[in-house]
Write a protein that holds these residues in place. Sequence first.
Motif, PDB file in Angstrom:
ATOM      1  N   VAL A  84      39.937  42.258  -0.052  1.00  0.00           N
ATOM      2  CA  VAL A  84      38.620  42.891  -0.162  1.00  0.00           C
ATOM      3  C   VAL A  84      38.184  42.811  -1.617  1.00  0.00           C
ATOM      4  O   VAL A  84      38.855  43.349  -2.499  1.00  0.00           O
ATOM      5  N   VAL A  85      37.080  42.120  -1.862  1.00  0.00           N
ATOM      6  CA  VAL A  85      36.560  41.940  -3.219  1.00  0.00           C
ATOM      7  C   VAL A  85      35.227  42.666  -3.328  1.00  0.00           C
ATOM      8  O   VAL A  85      34.303  42.401  -2.560  1.00  0.00           O
ATOM      9  N   CYS A  86      35.156  43.592  -4.264  1.00  0.00           N
ATOM     10  CA  CYS A  86      33.927  44.356  -4.477  1.00  0.00           C
ATOM     11  C   CYS A  86      33.168  43.786  -5.670  1.00  0.00           C
ATOM     12  O   CYS A  86      33.732  43.593  -6.745  1.00  0.00           O
ATOM     13  N   LEU A  87      31.887  43.495  -5.468  1.00  0.00           N
ATOM     14  CA  LEU A  87      31.039  43.020  -6.554  1.00  0.00           C
ATOM     15  C   LEU A  87      30.457  44.230  -7.260  1.00  0.00           C
ATOM     16  O   LEU A  87      29.758  45.039  -6.624  1.00  0.00           O
ATOM     17  N   SER A  88      30.754  44.357  -8.532  1.00  0.00           N
ATOM     18  CA  SER A  88      30.257  45.521  -9.261  1.00  0.00           C
ATOM     19  C   SER A  88      30.207  45.220 -10.752  1.00  0.00           C
ATOM     20  O   SER A  88      30.960  44.378 -11.253  1.00  0.00           O
ATOM     21  N   PRO A  89      29.308  45.905 -11.472  1.00  0.00           N
ATOM     22  CA  PRO A  89      29.221  45.683 -12.920  1.00  0.00           C
ATOM     23  C   PRO A  89      30.519  46.048 -13.639  1.00  0.00           C
ATOM     24  O   PRO A  89      30.755  45.615 -14.765  1.00  0.00           O
ATOM     25  N   GLN A  90      31.389  46.842 -12.993  1.00  0.00           N
ATOM     26  CA  GLN A  90      32.654  47.258 -13.613  1.00  0.00           C
ATOM     27  C   GLN A  90      33.769  46.231 -13.427  1.00  0.00           C
ATOM     28  O   GLN A  90      34.884  46.436 -13.906  1.00  0.00           O
ATOM     29  N   GLY A  91      33.481  45.130 -12.713  1.00  0.00           N
ATOM     30  CA  GLY A  91      34.527  44.165 -12.416  1.00  0.00           C
ATOM     31  C   GLY A  91      34.843  43.236 -13.572  1.00  0.00           C
ATOM     32  O   GLY A  91      34.119  43.168 -14.562  1.00  0.00           O
ATOM     33  N   ALA A  92      35.951  42.521 -13.443  1.00  0.00           N
ATOM     34  CA  ALA A  92      36.265  41.430 -14.365  1.00  0.00           C
ATOM     35  C   ALA A  92      35.247  40.315 -14.129  1.00  0.00           C
ATOM     36  O   ALA A  92      34.738  40.157 -13.023  1.00  0.00           O
ATOM     37  N   VAL A  93      34.937  39.547 -15.163  1.00  0.00           N
ATOM     38  CA  VAL A  93      33.908  38.515 -15.027  1.00  0.00           C
ATOM     39  C   VAL A  93      34.452  37.333 -14.215  1.00  0.00           C
ATOM     40  O   VAL A  93      35.512  36.790 -14.513  1.00  0.00           O
ATOM     41  N   PHE A  94      33.723  36.985 -13.178  1.00  0.00           N
ATOM     42  CA  PHE A  94      34.059  35.869 -12.290  1.00  0.00           C
ATOM     43  C   PHE A  94      33.987  34.558 -13.061  1.00  0.00           C
ATOM     44  O   PHE A  94      33.085  34.352 -13.862  1.00  0.00           O
TER      45      PHE A  94
END
Length: 243
Positions: A84-94
């Motif tokens: 499960v991958v959540c897209l969010s501004p807090q994530g590591a940069v793709f």
Amino acid sequence: MQLQIVTLFPDMVRTVADYGVVGRAVDRGIVSLQSTNPRDFAADVHRTVDDRPYGGGPGMVMKYKPVAAALKAARDEVPAGSPVVCLSPQGAVFNQATAQRFAALPGMVFLAGRYEGIDERLIEAEVDEELSLGDFVLSGGEIAAMAVIDAVVRLLPGVLGDEASAQQDSFMEGLLDHPHYTRPEEIAGRRVPEVLLSGDHARIAKWRYQQALGRSFLRRPDLVAKLDLNDEQQKLLDDFLAE
Ligand code: 9D3
């Protein structure tokens, strides 16, 4: 590869499968793409999916329960071992390395947030990885999920033609592309660089590499800093900069 997107805007993400490379991959059966809407799992008559933030402040927060129920339904539709991958501004940069890692998976569930975000407890309990596209503000995770899907699907075997796939692991890796030209030879007073009309394939390849290196140095010095240039490559770059 089986992909699920949990989103309040299923119509939006479905368009990624309507065009181009991803569309063809879906048509060929290489990838399946489905969405699950938390609103369909809201228990109340108003089908509420958001609520006010504890602690106050602006905006709304996506509620744990409808998102958790949608996630569970989405998980049931993808193979075991699908993260499960959540897209969010807090994530590591793709980046491309992450795209390559994902391309080896049997499936994935993308969770796209809206409003100010999703109740943190749901992320702690159910999300394997949080990813961002970078330091700018989107209105939600859907466009980011579509970008990740596009980047991953084009890496799957059989999606691109042989020529394009071969290009992906060429020596140009880690650099920006060289400039491209097509007919006519002259337009608006600008000519195609002479070397490209020469028919000398070795000279053309060298020129393109030099252009890629030079443009990368000027526009993305961070990319060139990661490379360990040999003497010949350093000379090509120096000559580019001298011109
Ligand atoms: C204006 C709202 N912001 C307050 C400081 C926080 C905020 C909340 C939710 C900012 C953006 C979002 C929605 N963005 C995403 O879901 C998102 C995103 C992004 O905004 N930029 C880069 N990558 C991504 S991936 C998901």
